[in-house]
Motif scaffolding. Structure first.
Motif, PDB file in Angstrom:
ATOM      1  N   MET A   1       0.838  -1.189   0.000  1.00  0.00           N
ATOM      2  CA  MET A   1       0.000   0.000   0.000  1.00  0.00           C
ATOM      3  C   MET A   1       0.872   1.238   0.000  1.00  0.00           C
ATOM      4  O   MET A   1       1.871   1.298   0.699  1.00  0.00           O
ATOM      5  CB  MET A   1      -0.911  -0.019   1.229  1.00  0.00           C
ATOM      6  CG  MET A   1      -1.684   1.252   1.427  1.00  0.00           C
ATOM      7  SD  MET A   1      -2.672   1.245   2.920  1.00  0.00           S
ATOM      8  CE  MET A   1      -4.246   1.520   2.206  1.00  0.00           C
ATOM      9  N   SER A   2       0.495   2.202  -0.761  1.00  0.00           N
ATOM     10  CA  SER A   2       1.220   3.473  -0.784  1.00  0.00           C
ATOM     11  C   SER A   2       1.021   4.195   0.543  1.00  0.00           C
ATOM     12  O   SER A   2       0.146   3.862   1.327  1.00  0.00           O
ATOM     13  CB  SER A   2       0.715   4.344  -1.930  1.00  0.00           C
ATOM     14  OG  SER A   2       1.001   3.740  -3.156  1.00  0.00           O
ATOM     15  N   TRP A   3       1.838   5.220   0.730  1.00  0.00           N
ATOM     16  CA  TRP A   3       1.844   5.926   2.002  1.00  0.00           C
ATOM     17  C   TRP A   3       1.689   7.406   1.753  1.00  0.00           C
ATOM     18  O   TRP A   3       2.270   7.953   0.817  1.00  0.00           O
ATOM     19  CB  TRP A   3       3.168   5.615   2.693  1.00  0.00           C
ATOM     20  CG  TRP A   3       3.289   6.103   4.085  1.00  0.00           C
ATOM     21  CD1 TRP A   3       4.191   7.019   4.526  1.00  0.00           C
ATOM     22  CD2 TRP A   3       2.534   5.726   5.217  1.00  0.00           C
ATOM     23  NE1 TRP A   3       4.041   7.230   5.864  1.00  0.00           N
ATOM     24  CE2 TRP A   3       3.022   6.438   6.319  1.00  0.00           C
ATOM     25  CE3 TRP A   3       1.480   4.868   5.427  1.00  0.00           C
ATOM     26  CZ2 TRP A   3       2.498   6.316   7.593  1.00  0.00           C
ATOM     27  CZ3 TRP A   3       0.952   4.741   6.697  1.00  0.00           C
ATOM     28  CH2 TRP A   3       1.470   5.456   7.757  1.00  0.00           C
ATOM     29  N   LEU A   4       0.913   8.066   2.587  1.00  0.00           N
ATOM     30  CA  LEU A   4       0.625   9.494   2.423  1.00  0.00           C
ATOM     31  C   LEU A   4       1.891  10.339   2.386  1.00  0.00           C
ATOM     32  O   LEU A   4       2.018  11.233   1.591  1.00  0.00           O
ATOM     33  CB  LEU A   4      -0.311   9.965   3.531  1.00  0.00           C
ATOM     34  CG  LEU A   4      -0.774  11.409   3.475  1.00  0.00           C
ATOM     35  CD1 LEU A   4      -1.520  11.689   2.179  1.00  0.00           C
ATOM     36  CD2 LEU A   4      -1.671  11.720   4.658  1.00  0.00           C
ATOM     37  N   GLY A   5       2.848  10.055   3.248  1.00  0.00           N
ATOM     38  CA  GLY A   5       4.098  10.802   3.278  1.00  0.00           C
ATOM     39  C   GLY A   5       4.967  10.358   4.438  1.00  0.00           C
ATOM     40  O   GLY A   5       4.492   9.756   5.395  1.00  0.00           O
ATOM     41  N   GLU A   6       6.245  10.668   4.360  1.00  0.00           N
ATOM     42  CA  GLU A   6       7.206  10.239   5.371  1.00  0.00           C
ATOM     43  C   GLU A   6       6.919  10.826   6.749  1.00  0.00           C
ATOM     44  O   GLU A   6       7.290  10.240   7.762  1.00  0.00           O
ATOM     45  CB  GLU A   6       8.621  10.623   4.944  1.00  0.00           C
ATOM     46  CG  GLU A   6       9.114   9.874   3.736  1.00  0.00           C
ATOM     47  CD  GLU A   6      10.503  10.320   3.315  1.00  0.00           C
ATOM     48  OE1 GLU A   6      11.172  11.035   4.084  1.00  0.00           O
ATOM     49  OE2 GLU A   6      10.914   9.952   2.204  1.00  0.00           O
ATOM     50  N   ASN A   7       6.301  11.993   6.821  1.00  0.00           N
ATOM     51  CA  ASN A   7       6.033  12.636   8.104  1.00  0.00           C
ATOM     52  C   ASN A   7       4.872  12.010   8.864  1.00  0.00           C
ATOM     53  O   ASN A   7       4.669  12.306  10.035  1.00  0.00           O
ATOM     54  CB  ASN A   7       5.773  14.126   7.905  1.00  0.00           C
ATOM     55  CG  ASN A   7       7.011  14.850   7.418  1.00  0.00           C
ATOM     56  OD1 ASN A   7       8.132  14.448   7.704  1.00  0.00           O
ATOM     57  ND2 ASN A   7       6.820  15.906   6.656  1.00  0.00           N
ATOM     58  N   TRP A   8       4.107  11.172   8.205  1.00  0.00           N
ATOM     59  CA  TRP A   8       2.981  10.498   8.857  1.00  0.00           C
ATOM     60  C   TRP A   8       3.474   9.138   9.340  1.00  0.00           C
ATOM     61  O   TRP A   8       3.565   8.185   8.589  1.00  0.00           O
ATOM     62  CB  TRP A   8       1.806  10.366   7.887  1.00  0.00           C
ATOM     63  CG  TRP A   8       1.309  11.709   7.474  1.00  0.00           C
ATOM     64  CD1 TRP A   8       1.629  12.397   6.353  1.00  0.00           C
ATOM     65  CD2 TRP A   8       0.444  12.556   8.218  1.00  0.00           C
ATOM     66  NE1 TRP A   8       1.015  13.622   6.334  1.00  0.00           N
ATOM     67  CE2 TRP A   8       0.276  13.750   7.482  1.00  0.00           C
ATOM     68  CE3 TRP A   8      -0.223  12.429   9.444  1.00  0.00           C
ATOM     69  CZ2 TRP A   8      -0.524  14.793   7.919  1.00  0.00           C
ATOM     70  CZ3 TRP A   8      -1.012  13.481   9.871  1.00  0.00           C
ATOM     71  CH2 TRP A   8      -1.155  14.643   9.120  1.00  0.00           C
ATOM     72  N   ILE A  51      -7.698  10.805   6.426  1.00  0.00           N
ATOM     73  CA  ILE A  51      -8.353   9.623   5.891  1.00  0.00           C
ATOM     74  C   ILE A  51      -8.098   9.617   4.393  1.00  0.00           C
ATOM     75  O   ILE A  51      -8.290  10.629   3.714  1.00  0.00           O
ATOM     76  CB  ILE A  51      -9.865   9.622   6.204  1.00  0.00           C
ATOM     77  CG1 ILE A  51     -10.061   9.604   7.727  1.00  0.00           C
ATOM     78  CG2 ILE A  51     -10.549   8.437   5.552  1.00  0.00           C
ATOM     79  CD1 ILE A  51     -11.493   9.676   8.171  1.00  0.00           C
ATOM     80  N   THR A  52      -7.632   8.478   3.892  1.00  0.00           N
ATOM     81  CA  THR A  52      -7.307   8.383   2.477  1.00  0.00           C
ATOM     82  C   THR A  52      -8.168   7.328   1.791  1.00  0.00           C
ATOM     83  O   THR A  52      -8.754   6.458   2.437  1.00  0.00           O
ATOM     84  CB  THR A  52      -5.828   8.000   2.258  1.00  0.00           C
ATOM     85  OG1 THR A  52      -5.598   6.692   2.754  1.00  0.00           O
ATOM     86  CG2 THR A  52      -4.901   8.996   2.936  1.00  0.00           C
ATOM     87  N   ALA A  53      -8.185   7.413   0.480  1.00  0.00           N
ATOM     88  CA  ALA A  53      -8.823   6.388  -0.338  1.00  0.00           C
ATOM     89  C   ALA A  53      -7.950   5.130  -0.296  1.00  0.00           C
ATOM     90  O   ALA A  53      -6.888   5.108   0.337  1.00  0.00           O
ATOM     91  CB  ALA A  53      -8.985   6.899  -1.763  1.00  0.00           C
ATOM     92  N   THR A  58      -4.695   9.537  -1.749  1.00  0.00           N
ATOM     93  CA  THR A  58      -5.778  10.468  -2.037  1.00  0.00           C
ATOM     94  C   THR A  58      -6.556  10.783  -0.762  1.00  0.00           C
ATOM     95  O   THR A  58      -7.161   9.890  -0.168  1.00  0.00           O
ATOM     96  CB  THR A  58      -6.741   9.882  -3.093  1.00  0.00           C
ATOM     97  OG1 THR A  58      -5.990   9.538  -4.257  1.00  0.00           O
ATOM     98  CG2 THR A  58      -7.828  10.877  -3.441  1.00  0.00           C
ATOM     99  N   LEU A  59      -6.508  12.043  -0.337  1.00  0.00           N
ATOM    100  CA  LEU A  59      -7.201  12.445   0.889  1.00  0.00           C
ATOM    101  C   LEU A  59      -8.706  12.509   0.662  1.00  0.00           C
ATOM    102  O   LEU A  59      -9.174  12.990  -0.370  1.00  0.00           O
ATOM    103  CB  LEU A  59      -6.702  13.806   1.358  1.00  0.00           C
ATOM    104  CG  LEU A  59      -5.269  13.833   1.877  1.00  0.00           C
ATOM    105  CD1 LEU A  59      -4.831  15.264   2.151  1.00  0.00           C
ATOM    106  CD2 LEU A  59      -5.118  12.981   3.116  1.00  0.00           C
TER     107      LEU A  59
END
Length: 79
Positions: A1-8, A51-53, A58-59
């Motif tokens: 699964m992809s990840w929103l970003g490194e800071n999360w 919350i992402t798709a 995708t937020l």
């Protein structure tokens, strides 16, 4: 699964099956008060909640319902 970003640094998966096949569906859920992992790792303002798709990037728009209170461990969301 992809990840929103490194800071999360924290994420919790929540899967929703749209068996009816509708293009859009409202979803509401409550974070249980005994889900310490969430309560111990979230801001009291809930400003760190995303919350992402299904793609993990995708937020999605969401709204905390009235009565959300970190100190009392009450949070219900509508997506």
């Amino acid at each position: 699964m992809s990840w929103l970003g490194e800071n999360w640094l924290q994420r919790l998966p929540l899967s929703v099956l749209n068996a009816g096949g509708a293009n859009a569906a409202d979803l509401s859920f409550t974070i249980p008060s005994d889900f310490d992992y969430f309560w111990d790792n979230s801001l009291s303002t809930f400003n760190d909640l995303r919350i992402t798709a299904a793609d993990g990037i995708t937020l999605l728009d969401f709204q905390a319902l009235a009565g959300a209170n970190h100190a009392n461990k009450t949070l219900s969301l509508v997506v």
